[in-house]
Each structure stands twice: as C-alpha cells, then as structure tokens.
Design an enzyme around this catalytic site. Structure first.
Site, short mmCIF file in Angstrom:
data_model
loop_
_atom_site.label_atom_id
_atom_site.label_comp_id
_atom_site.label_asym_id
_atom_site.label_seq_id
_atom_site.Cartn_x
_atom_site.Cartn_y
_atom_site.Cartn_z
N GLU A 21 -8.53 -5.45 -6.16
CA GLU A 21 -8.24 -4.10 -5.64
C GLU A 21 -8.96 -3.08 -6.51
O GLU A 21 -10.04 -2.64 -6.19
CB GLU A 21 -6.73 -3.85 -5.61
CG GLU A 21 -6.01 -4.80 -4.65
CD GLU A 21 -4.83 -4.17 -3.93
OE1 GLU A 21 -4.94 -3.03 -3.47
OE2 GLU A 21 -3.80 -4.86 -3.83
N HIS A 49 -0.10 -1.87 -13.84
CA HIS A 49 0.02 -0.98 -12.69
C HIS A 49 0.79 0.24 -13.19
O HIS A 49 1.97 0.14 -13.47
CB HIS A 49 0.86 -1.70 -11.63
CG HIS A 49 0.20 -1.82 -10.31
ND1 HIS A 49 -0.86 -2.65 -10.09
CD2 HIS A 49 0.48 -1.24 -9.11
CE1 HIS A 49 -1.21 -2.58 -8.81
NE2 HIS A 49 -0.41 -1.72 -8.20
N ASP A 82 -0.08 5.81 -5.90
CA ASP A 82 0.07 5.50 -7.32
C ASP A 82 -0.28 6.74 -8.16
O ASP A 82 0.43 7.11 -9.09
CB ASP A 82 -0.83 4.32 -7.72
CG ASP A 82 -0.61 3.10 -6.83
OD1 ASP A 82 -0.53 3.26 -5.61
OD2 ASP A 82 -0.52 1.97 -7.36
N GLU A 140 3.60 -4.05 -12.23
CA GLU A 140 3.72 -3.60 -10.84
C GLU A 140 5.13 -3.90 -10.30
O GLU A 140 5.70 -3.12 -9.56
CB GLU A 140 2.68 -4.35 -9.99
CG GLU A 140 2.73 -4.03 -8.52
CD GLU A 140 1.61 -4.73 -7.75
OE1 GLU A 140 1.12 -5.77 -8.24
OE2 GLU A 140 1.24 -4.25 -6.66
C1 BGC Z 1 -1.61 -1.60 -4.41
C2 BGC Z 1 -0.61 -0.53 -4.64
C3 BGC Z 1 -0.69 0.39 -3.48
C4 BGC Z 1 -0.18 -0.43 -2.34
C5 BGC Z 1 0.06 0.29 -1.07
C6 BGC Z 1 -1.14 -2.38 -3.23
O1 BGC Z 1 -1.88 -3.47 -2.92
O2 BGC Z 1 -1.84 -2.38 -5.53
O3 BGC Z 1 -0.42 -0.06 -5.88
O4 BGC Z 1 -0.11 1.62 -3.60
O5 BGC Z 1 -0.95 -1.57 -2.13
O6 BGC Z 1 1.29 0.01 -0.72
#
Ligand code: BGC
Length: 726
Positions: free
Chosen positions: A342, A628, A349, A607
């Site tokens: 990602e 995260h 975020d 996260e």
């Molecule tokens: C990311 C998150 C992001 C989310 C959306 C994820 O895969 O890592 O931090 O906000 O997707 O819901």
C-alpha cells in the site's frame, strides 16, 4: 520554472517501459572558469543525479509524489563545486511512484518514464552556457537490475555502465512542471543493528531494535558473483521466527551481487522498506558482524517541534512510538503504512492524525503540498479520492474525504497561516456540497465505498467495519465538515450564513434520524456517542457524556473504537467532564489498549489493537501493519490535555495559547514542550503533597489564557507557577 527548462526535452530509452533504472549521460568540458553552475532536473519516475560519480543534492526519491497528471515538482541544485575540467553529468531514472507496482491498474494513464534537465553555467567572464537534455544525451543500463518500492532492488556490482545509445525524445508533459513545493525527502539518521541471532527455523536475523522506514545499508562482503539477499520484517512470530506474510504482495527483497570489493557499503537506490528485522536469506560469509549493517531512516525533512514525557515509562514509549509512526509514514505524502503493498496517501489516516502530526513536527509545508494535490485530484462534483495522490477514481467516503476540511483547518489552527484556508476553501466547500447532495436530504449517504468506523472492535466477526451505523457517522461528519467550512469562511471574512443554515439542518436531521424515543442514539456504540458529543450533535450533553463514560467503564475501561472513534474519544470524554475515564483508557495495559501494544514490544503504532494477540499469534496476514499512525492520534491528548497546550482558534498558530493542564494522580509528573513561531511553550506539573505544582513558560511575543482548576488568567510572556489542589 517552466521557463527554465524551456530548451530541454524529455528524454527516455528506446524501450522505456522495459528498461530498468537506466542512466542518462552528457559529458561536459567547460570552456572557461566557472563562476556558478546549477542543475535543474525532474523526472516522470524518480531520479538520482550524479556529477563525476558524486550524488547531487540530498533529496532522495526526487521529485517526490504529486498528482502527476497535474503537476511534477522540479528541483534546482547548486553544482558549482562539483564540476571539473571534464565532467560526466549522469541522471539515473527509477520507477518510484510513477511507474512501479504501486501504480497497479492506473498505468494506462501515465506517460513513459523519462527525465528532463538543464545544466546552467555562468562563467567568470559573465557569459553563460546551458546544456539541456536533448538528442545529444546517451543512455546505458546500470548495475540496478530491478528496483521497485514494494518489491525491493537487485544490484549487480559487476556491471559497469556501457554500450551507450542515443537518448530518445518523448513527451513528458512540460505543462505539468512546477517548482519544488514540499519538503525534501532525505536521510535523517542511522540506526545501528543491535542484535544478531538464529531463529528456531535456523534463519539468520539482524534486529535494529526499532521499526524504521528507509533501507538497510550493509558492507558488501563476499567474493566475485556471490549474493547477499535480504528480506525485511516488522515482527517475529510467536515461536521467534521471521514473519513477513503481512507485507502481502510487497516482496521487499534486496539482493546485491558482489564484485569482490568487501570495503564497499551499499543501500538501495530506488526502493525503501518498513522494517525492524532483516533476514540474511543469502549471505556469502559464515561470520556475521552486526557492525556491517545499519538502517538508514528516510522521511520528509520536517523540523521536530513537540516533546512530551511523563513519569510512566510505558506512556513515554507509546509517545515515542507515535513519533516513529510519523517518521515512518511522512515520506513526501502522509501514508497509511510503509511496508506492505500500500504505502498510499490514505486520506482518512491523515485526517485523524493531522492534529498530532502538527504538534510533533512542523508539517505546514508538507500539508500545503499534499492538500494542493488533494484539491487537484478532487472530482468536479466535489468527491475526494480515498487516496491522494489518487491512483483510482474518486467516489468519496465520509471521514476519509473529510481530510479536505479537517486538514486545512488543523494546519491553520496550528500555524495561523491563512494561506492554507485561502488555497483550500473551494475544495472544502466542494466537499461539503458533494456530501450534502449525495445524501438523502441533510442526512448524509452511507452506502457504497464507505469504511465506517474502520477496524472498530465492535465489528462483526470477519468484518473490518465497526458496528456504528454508517448513516449516523456520515451525517455526523457532514455536520463537522460544515462547522469547519464555516470557521474557515469566517476566518477569511466571508458571509457563511448559507452554510450556518445548512449546518442547523444537518444537526436537526441527526437528531431526527438517529436519536430514538428514549432520547438515546439508535447506534449503541462508543463511537456513535463520541461523534455526537465531539461534533456538537448531542441533544443532551451531560446525559450523553455520562453514558459514554459508562460505556467505557462497563467495558472494563477499554476501547471498542476503530479509526474514527479512537481519534476523538479522549477529547469527547475530557471536554465533557470525564478526563479521569480518558486517563483510564490511556493507562489501560490489557488488550485492547495503547499500552497493550507497548507491553507486546511495539516500537511504532499498530494498525490493529490485536495485531499480535495476547497468545502471541498474529491477527491476520491481510490487514496487519505494525506501523500505521492512525491510532497515534492519542498523542494530541498528551500535549493538549495532560499538559494542556492548545492553540486558541481565534488567534491561531499559538499567538494566544490556551493552557489548561489536567493532572491525574496516576502519574507523578508530566511535561510538554512546543516550539512555535513565537518561541517555546512549556507546560508541566508535578504531584506534591495536597495537589500538583504546575509550571508554565509562555514565550515573549505570545499571550496565553492559563486555566488552573476553575480560574483562568490572561498573561503575556513569562514563567508562571501555580498550585492545583487535589
Ligand atoms: C489502509 C488504511 C485505509 C483503509 C481504508 C487500508 O488498506 O491501510 O489505513 O484507511 O484501507 O479503509
């Protein structure tokens, strides 16, 4: 800036999409003595310029990441001292964000990787010469056989540049070129390896003791043609084995093929990783010296502005984890995470973390740049993409798209820089209109493409989305967005009565749609009550606050919140008389809590509350980053409540400072320091017999409203001491 590259042409190779990391070269022998020389350069891709083998400048991964279809930053370096009699001007070109696997499905939208540059020389006699990129440049392959952010780099030291071919002219979209706008990304520090060990599986591991973002730099031991191959990981599994399944498709492998020179040090040129551990998957020596490895920390060159510490070492470690989380994820754009496939500018975020970010570091310039990209990537109808720079079409999502309103306001609040509101106002307004029009009347839309209270612990089994009703959350965020737009408009001297009426309408809709006959919310969750209180939507504030406090207490002083609720729960409790409950959440050590991750050895913010479960097993490989920053939003409460330092929104940027520390007997002392443009603010306290001794320093040139207990006094610069009775 466009003018300065007027004579230069975009150049590439004969097979631009198949050539990995080529180098473009022009030789240059100055005719006379040089007074000044500057190299102006940019790329569709990322570049590293070298003159006679030496790196030009200290901007890594230049030109950074912007909304490339709209703008690409251009850099100019003073190279006067780098030029000699005969010079090789080399520019290496990598994929980076423009062309690497990070682009995934959006490749058809982008042009071929290419560079554009110009060397401008002023001679001692006042005459000038300019050497732009054009047909006279040559290109060659380099030792970089492969390089990609997600997958890592393969480097063969036995390859020297060779077989020079003429560069090919291409169209890199000159109209998109702009001057450098953001901070540069650079090497910030080196973290030494602290341990070497062999796992139960027999694998050779090096531990840096800290999760970082950047790359490993190592001494190139081994004979000609031997391989050093390194894999990266954030954690060890419960048996103490290397675990990197949570990187998903990001291979994160760095391979170096040695040329027998064991005195060289190498680090990837065009790739970075998020990691604490490395595995020596291939290593040509039976001996391992940890002194042969170091981790280089890379991020945007932001100045540190905030510091917090207290008597509880676990809270201090949590705070350090927040700092490392920001350092690991502010790499030109605010990213969700630095390791898996990602590393994207997820808007939600950034939205929840922005306030904390602006305490820790000076992020004014950083967010100016990113918000300009957000506005450029925003759709005509106002939809804000889930990630910025956008890689796929925007369809908006509440709390994520709200970065459009929240971030400009937070930046204005922290730095008092009105330009952010001037520049972003249209974008803010378009977002508010989009949400309002998309919804069913004043209650916002909630279906399709939403993330809800992402990763909330009250989610149904197998779901990522917390239990709070999407429509309720969407409507609450619409009210919040209206509030911020109104505040921004007023700061700009605009008449905001239209949006004040709309805000009232949304507030009424919230009560009508989501408050039941018993006067309580129809979504019985912590996050629902947090939003109602924090966004000024609760019909009965004391009752709702007491209810929220009880929801927390009855849950054993533990959270159930996800991305949304977690960001605001501490303030929602504190602002309504329950700071003690907020302290209980902060100091909670059992799962789920912030300190649970600290107990489990976290060095960055996770996260998931249960990234590593109490039995040591991992939550899942799918969505399990250990770096995260979103939940790190709690640090704004450390500065803003424990030590009580906040900007006055009427006189933002700490021109007038709101000081209102709220001590708690479970800590012996706490102290926070913040560098502002007026000077350093310090606020701290110590538990003494009968209460707390509070000491506050206000810089000369600023004023403050200092609240201790029930009393507030307005003061100028100076040092102030108070006694707060327990
Ligand atoms: C990311 C998150 C992001 C989310 C959306 C994820 O895969 O890592 O931090 O906000 O997707 O819901």
């Amino acid at each position: 800036m466009t003018q300065i590259l007027q004579n230069a042409k975009f150049i590439t190779t004969a097979n631009p999409r198949d050539t990995v990391a080529p180098v473009f070269r022009r030789t240059f022998a100055p005719a006379k003595d040089i007074a000044k020389a500057a190299l102006t350069v940019t790329a569709r891709g990322i570049y590293e310029a070298r003159i006679n083998g030496a790196r030009v400048g200290n901007f890594y991964f230049a030109p950074g990441w912007t909304s490339y279809k709209n703008r690409v930053q251009v850099q100019t370096y003073d190279v006067t001292d780098m030029l000699g009699e005969d010079n090789n001007i080399d520019i290496l070109l990598g994929w980076g964000w423009h062309f690497g696997t990070i682009q995934r499905g959006s490749l058809e939208n982008i042009c071929d990787p290419c560079i554009i540059a110009e060397l401008n020389v002023t001679y001692a006699d006042g005459t000038t010469e300019s050497i732009p990129t054009d047909e006279s440049w040559l290109y060659s392959k380099t030792p970089i056989l492969y390089s990609d952010y997600y997958n890592g780099e393969t480097y063969d030291a036995n390859i020297v540049y060779g077989e020079w071919k003429p560069a090919v002219i291409t169209d890199g979209k000159r109209e998109a070129l702009i001057a450098q706008e953001g901070e540069i990304v650079t090497h910030i520090e080196e973290v030494p390896a602290i341990n070497y060990f062999i796992t139960p599986k027999g694998e050779r591991i090096i531990d840096f003791g800290q999760e970082v973002t950047g790359y490993v730099c190592f001494r190139t031991v081994g004979g000609i043609g031997e391989r050093i191959s390194i894999d990266h990981a954030e954690i060890l599994d419960k048996d103490g084995n290397f675990y990197n399944e949570n990187y998903r498709a990001a291979k994160s492998r760095v391979t170096y093929i040695t040329d027998g020179n064991t005195e060289n040090w190498y680090h990837p040129v065009f790739s970075f990783q998020g990691f604490r551990y490395i595995r020596l998957t291939e290593y040509p020596s039976a001996e391992t010296y940890i002194g042969d490895f170091k981790a280089i920390v890379i991020h945007s060159d932001m100045k540190r502005t905030g510091w917090f510490s207290c008597s509880d070492p676990m809270v201090n470690r949590l705070y350090e984890n927040v700092i490392w989380g920001q350092r690991g994820n502010f790499l030109d754009v605010p990213t969700d995470c630095p390791q898996r496939d990602e590393r994207l500018g997820w808007t939600g975020d950034a939205e929840v973390f922005c306030r904390t970010a602006a305490y820790n570091f000076d992020v004014n310039k950083f967010f100016h740049k990113w918000l300009h990209d957000l506005a450029l990537d925003q759709a005509e109808n106002g939809a804000v993409p889930q990630i910025v720079p956008a890689l796929w079409h925007p369809d908006g999502a509440f709390a994520w798209g709200d970065a459009a309103t929240v971030c400009p306001w937070e930046i204005y609040r922290a730095y008092g820089d009105i330009t952010i509101l001037e520049e972003q106002f249209d974008s803010m307004q378009k977002w508010v209109d989009y949400v309002y029009n998309k919804g069913d009347g004043p209650a916002a839309w909630g279906g399709g493409g939403q993330y809800g209270d992402w990763l909330g612990l009250d989610a149904e089994e197998g779901s990522y989305r917390g239990a709070t009703n999407d429509l309720l959350l969407g409507t609450a965020f619409l009210a919040y967005a209206c509030d911020l737009l109104i505040k921004a408009g007023k700061a700009l001297g605009k008449d905001m009565s239209f949006y004040e009426a709309r805000r009232a309408e949304v507030g009424e809709a919230f009560v009508r749609e989501f408050v039941g006959e018993d006067g309580m919310l129809t979504s019985d969750t912590q996050t629902a009550y947090v939003c109602a209180l924090h966004f000024g939507l609760a019909p009965d504030v004391p009752k709702y606050a007491e209810y929220l406090a009880n929801l927390v207490k009855n849950n054993g002083n533990k959270l159930k919140t996800g991305f949304i609720g977690t960001a605001f729960i501490m303030d929602a409790l504190t602002d309504n008389g329950y700071a003690d409950v907020a302290y209980s959440l902060l100091l909670q050590k059992e799962f789920p809590s912030w300190l649970y991750s600290v107990r489990k050895g976290a060095t960055t913010i996770w996260e998931h509350w249960d990234g590593l479960k109490p039995d040591g097993s991992v939550w899942s490989r799918d969505m399990n980053s250990f770096n995260h920053y979103a939940y790190g939003a709690v640090a704004s409460w450390m500065y803003g409540t424990i030590c009580g330092i906040k900007p006055d929104e009427e006189k933002p940027g700490y021109e007038n400072i709101k000081i209102a520390p709220i001590p708690d007997a479970r800590l012996d002392w706490a102290n926070a320091m913040l560098d502002t443009k007026y000077g350093t603010v310090i606020s701290g306290w110590e538990k003494v017999d009968g209460g707390y001794e509070i000491t506050v320093t206000i810089p000369a040139g600023a004023t403050a409203d200092i609240t201790v207990g029930e009393t507030t006094e307005h003061v100028g610069g100076g040092v102030y001491e108070y006694m707060l009775k327990a």
